[in-house]
Design an enzyme around this catalytic site. Structure first.
Site, PDB file in Angstrom:
ATOM      1  N   ARG A   2      -2.161  -6.288  -7.880  1.00 54.10           N
ATOM      2  CA  ARG A   2      -1.088  -7.234  -7.560  1.00 54.10           C
ATOM      3  C   ARG A   2      -0.959  -8.290  -8.641  1.00 54.10           C
ATOM      4  O   ARG A   2       0.124  -8.678  -9.027  1.00 54.10           O
ATOM      5  CB  ARG A   2      -1.376  -7.927  -6.222  1.00 54.10           C
ATOM      6  CG  ARG A   2      -1.302  -6.995  -5.044  1.00 54.10           C
ATOM      7  CD  ARG A   2      -1.774  -7.677  -3.809  1.00 54.10           C
ATOM      8  NE  ARG A   2      -3.200  -7.984  -3.995  1.00 54.10           N
ATOM      9  CZ  ARG A   2      -3.964  -8.601  -3.130  1.00 54.10           C
ATOM     10  NH1 ARG A   2      -3.458  -9.023  -2.008  1.00 54.10           N
ATOM     11  NH2 ARG A   2      -5.233  -8.808  -3.350  1.00 54.10           N
ATOM     12  N   HIS A  13       0.838  -1.206   0.000  1.00 51.95           N
ATOM     13  CA  HIS A  13       0.000   0.000   0.000  1.00 51.95           C
ATOM     14  C   HIS A  13       0.869   1.251   0.000  1.00 51.95           C
ATOM     15  O   HIS A  13       0.630   2.198  -0.756  1.00 51.95           O
ATOM     16  CB  HIS A  13      -0.900   0.058   1.250  1.00 51.95           C
ATOM     17  CG  HIS A  13      -1.941  -0.992   1.333  1.00 51.95           C
ATOM     18  ND1 HIS A  13      -2.142  -1.731   2.481  1.00 51.95           N
ATOM     19  CD2 HIS A  13      -2.864  -1.433   0.445  1.00 51.95           C
ATOM     20  CE1 HIS A  13      -3.145  -2.571   2.289  1.00 51.95           C
ATOM     21  NE2 HIS A  13      -3.599  -2.418   1.059  1.00 51.95           N
ATOM     22  N   LYS A  32     -18.005  -5.497   7.871  1.00 49.75           N
ATOM     23  CA  LYS A  32     -16.721  -6.157   8.091  1.00 49.75           C
ATOM     24  C   LYS A  32     -16.320  -5.999   9.548  1.00 49.75           C
ATOM     25  O   LYS A  32     -16.738  -5.078  10.224  1.00 49.75           O
ATOM     26  CB  LYS A  32     -15.644  -5.558   7.182  1.00 49.75           C
ATOM     27  CG  LYS A  32     -15.779  -5.998   5.741  1.00 49.75           C
ATOM     28  CD  LYS A  32     -14.528  -5.701   4.972  1.00 49.75           C
ATOM     29  CE  LYS A  32     -14.614  -6.328   3.590  1.00 49.75           C
ATOM     30  NZ  LYS A  32     -13.385  -6.158   2.843  1.00 49.75           N
TER      31      LYS A  32
END
Length: 161
Positions: free
Chosen positions: A90, A17, A41
């Site tokens: 990624r 990040h 979450k």
């Protein structure tokens, strides 16, 4: 002024990040690292803790601001006057879902372009969930997160045990 938003849960902030933040901050006048608030979450760190950890990690970057938002990213981007949304990639597999989201975001707020930035090769294997799992079991994470984040994670997991 060209403003970009780099959204994410950042639970926790990883060196991957941070790599995206540092590279993006060189391109835009202002970069907002925006912690997404998702009430469904169960994050390790609270919203405020995540913002504080990010602020500490980016204090050397004068054009980076840290904030948080609930709801839709495009609504937040519009309120902030952002012309770009930064998404780190990624793997090729990340691209498919991110491309779909970018198309929807563009439909709702066409003033902001989504820019995909590949993560540096040395951080391509990193994810917050993998880092949490390693730290939860006492494994080494010093090469995965900033040192202050590692310290905070270790303290959290000690409280949980």
């Amino acid at each position: 002024m060209k403003i970009a938003i780099y959204p994410g849960s950042f639970d926790p902030l990883t060196l991957g990040h941070l790599d995206i933040v540092e590279r993006s901050s060189k391109i835009f006048d202002k970069l907002i690292v925006a912690v997404m608030v998702n009430p469904h979450k169960n994050p390790l760190f609270t919203e405020e803790e995540r913002k504080d950890l990010i602020r500490e990690a980016v204090k050397h970057l004068p054009n980076v601001e840290v904030d948080s938002f609930p709801g839709l990213l495009v609504n937040y981007a519009q309120r902030k006057g952002a012309s770009a949304i930064i998404k780190g990639l990624r793997f090729v597999s990340d691209f498919e879902s991110e491309l779909q989201m970018a198309a929807l975001n563009r439909q709702m707020y066409e003033e902001a372009e989504t820019l995909f930035m590949p993560t540096s090769q040395k951080h391509s294997y990193l994810s917050s969930s993998i880092v949490k799992e390693i730290a939860r079991h006492g494994g080494p994470v010093s090469d995965l997160v900033p040192s202050h984040v590692e310290t905070a994670m270790r303290a959290k997991f000690e409280l949980m045990n």
